[in-house]
Design an enzyme around this catalytic site. Structure first.
Site, short mmCIF file in Angstrom:
data_model
loop_
_atom_site.label_atom_id
_atom_site.label_comp_id
_atom_site.label_asym_id
_atom_site.label_seq_id
_atom_site.Cartn_x
_atom_site.Cartn_y
_atom_site.Cartn_z
N GLY A 1 -16.24 17.34 -18.72
CA GLY A 1 -15.31 17.59 -17.62
C GLY A 1 -14.29 18.68 -17.90
O GLY A 1 -13.25 18.74 -17.24
N THR B 1 -14.41 22.00 -17.35
CA THR B 1 -14.20 22.92 -16.24
C THR B 1 -13.41 22.25 -15.12
O THR B 1 -12.48 22.84 -14.55
CB THR B 1 -15.54 23.43 -15.69
N GLU C 1 -19.68 31.67 -16.09
CA GLU C 1 -20.87 30.84 -15.97
C GLU C 1 -21.16 30.46 -14.52
O GLU C 1 -22.30 30.58 -14.06
CB GLU C 1 -20.70 29.57 -16.80
N GLY D 1 -12.68 28.45 -37.78
CA GLY D 1 -11.62 29.07 -38.55
C GLY D 1 -10.82 30.07 -37.75
O GLY D 1 -9.59 30.03 -37.73
N LYS E 1 -4.00 20.17 -32.25
CA LYS E 1 -3.13 21.16 -32.88
C LYS E 1 -2.10 21.62 -31.85
O LYS E 1 -2.43 21.90 -30.71
CB LYS E 1 -3.92 22.37 -33.38
N ARG F 1 1.30 24.23 -32.30
CA ARG F 1 2.11 24.98 -33.27
C ARG F 1 3.58 24.56 -33.23
O ARG F 1 4.25 24.54 -34.27
CB ARG F 1 1.99 26.48 -32.97
#
Length: 439
Positions: free
Chosen positions: A211, A213, A236, A382, A416, A418
């Site tokens: 889900g 999109t 797409e 990475g 994550k 920052r």
């Protein structure tokens, strides 16, 4: 005296003779100023590459190395550091002449500005020459990147310690509201992220059919509802398909009906659809659905929108990373992907716009008992992890555990951030209409 210090053939390629006097004078004054007062080197932002002459590059490079080693900077230590390169810089006589050529250190900042400006011009001329000799979109993109890089060199924000303290002091007595970024449209998400922060690259990652999109379209709709501006780059799906998804969410009409509304809509659906079309028309929303879009294409549209709406809240959604056309040559695929994510991060900062970048996860998720995605599941993780300010991963348990059908819970795992916390935010996902409700 200046012209006697060097021969013309020691200028770097691309250097114009008409620029020699000013630049050479500035370079010599900088090197001489350092010999007069070695502490000045700590105030300079110059790099050896900024110097137009090879010998001056070598000398300044030796000075930088001496600074890093905490050794004194004088003609003797410079000669020692240069070693076998002594003859390439004109020997002892040239370094000695530099030491006596600078009468004062008072104008070193102005001399530094001249050196940097001429360095920029040399780099731009070289880039332009490459483009003219090898005219292609790839070279045009490379030249544009050089132009952007040159703009950033030498930019120093003159902010005193007092300015910094006053800014922090003002923050103590100014209510900036519950969040500082663009409203996500969801209270629980705002609490975790403080909104979409301008200049952030936000990764929205998931396996197919999770889900992502639909969720991205919902986030875009929330910004539009608040009067903001949104660019959606769909590499797409065609724009009509995305528009129908958004209309389905607005009207709460099952997406299957939109495939043939003439046959499946009732009178109420027809009325709701007409109202939704009017709402959709008023939104400052553009969908770019060209299948092969490069970083240059994305930047051009973002720049255009930013120019048209300089003061509006602006969000960019890109669906998705792995379909962006890669330009240039790269030794490995992960480096190619890294060039895209770093480029998008640069665009986000340059135009002060949050960019939500959708990304596929690797098939490694399917091989584990616990299907919840991890940061390491990002393809070429990475580079993506390094450039991203915020990474969100989607998970629906009902997709993998059929006995939980009807659960309809979407987990948005912020893995994550920052400048903020990590954790899970849950939504009720009404798949048929592409609607999300915060829990």
């Amino acid at each position: 005296m200046i012209n006697s210090l060097v021969e013309e053939n020691q200028y770097l390629p691309g250097y114009q003779s008409g620029q020699q006097d000013d630049t050479l004078y500035a370079e010599n004054m900088i090197l001489g100023a350092i010999l007069l007062d070695p502490k000045i080197i700590f105030e300079l932002i110059l790099e050896p590459d900024h110097f137009s002459m090879i010998r001056n590059r070598l000398i300044f490079g030796a000075m930088v190395e001496l600074r890093q080693e905490s050794r004194p900077i004088d003609p003797i230590t410079i000669l020692d550091k240069l070693g076998s390169e002594i003859e390439n810089v004109g020997g002892v006589s040239y370094i000695t002449s530099l030491a006596v050529s600078c009468p004062t250190t008072a104008h070193v900042e102005e001399h530094q500005r001249i050196v940097i400006e001429n360095y920029k011009i040399r780099k731009l001329k070289k880039g332009a020459a490459f483009f003219l000799n090898n005219a292609s979109m790839e070279e045009a993109e490379r030249f544009y990147q050089t132009y952007i890089q040159m703009q950033e060199i030498g930019l120093i924000k003159q902010e005193t310690k007092q300015d910094l303290i006053m800014e922090i002091y003002d923050d103590l007595y100014e209510d900036k509201g519950e969040f500082q970024g663009i409203d996500t449209g969801y209270l629980s998400l705002n609490k975790m992220t403080s909104g979409w922060n301008k200049g952030d690259l936000i990764i929205l990652a998931a396996r197919p059919s999770m889900g992502k999109t639909a969720f991205a379209l919902s986030l875009a709709s929330k910004v539009c509802e608040k009067g903001g501006v949104v660019d959606i780059f769909s590499l797409e799906m065609p724009k009509k398909q995305l528009a129908l998804r958004m209309l389905s969410s607005i009207t709460r009409i099952d997406g299957a009906k939109w495939k043939n509304p003439y046959r499946y809509f009732n009178e109420e659906d027809q009325g709701n659809a007409n109202q939704a079309l009017e709402i959709f028309y008023k939104w400052n929303l553009q969908i770019q659905d060209q299948s092969r879009q490069t970083l240059s294409d994305l930047r051009a549209q973002i720049q255009k929108t930013k120019r048209e709406y300089p003061n509006e809240e602006y969000l960019v959604v890109i669906d998705y990373l792995q379909l962006i056309t890669i330009t240039g040559k790269h030794d490995r695929h992960d480096l190619a992907v890294g060039s895209i994510t770093s480029g998008l991060k640069q665009i986000a900062r340059q135009y002060e716009v949050p960019i939500i970048l959708l990304s596929q996860l690797s098939r490694g998720v399917e091989q584990r008992m616990d299907k919840r995605p991890r940061l390491s599941d990002l393809r070429d993780s990475g580079n993506i992890e390094q450039d991203a300010d915020l990474v969100m991963m989607l998970y629906r348990d009902e997709y993998y555990n059929k006995e939980n059908e009807g659960n309809n819970i979407l987990e948005v795992d912020i893995v994550k951030q920052r400048n903020g916390p990590v954790g899970v935010v849950k939504f009720l996902f009404e798949k048929e209409i592409g609607r999300f409700i915060g829990i």
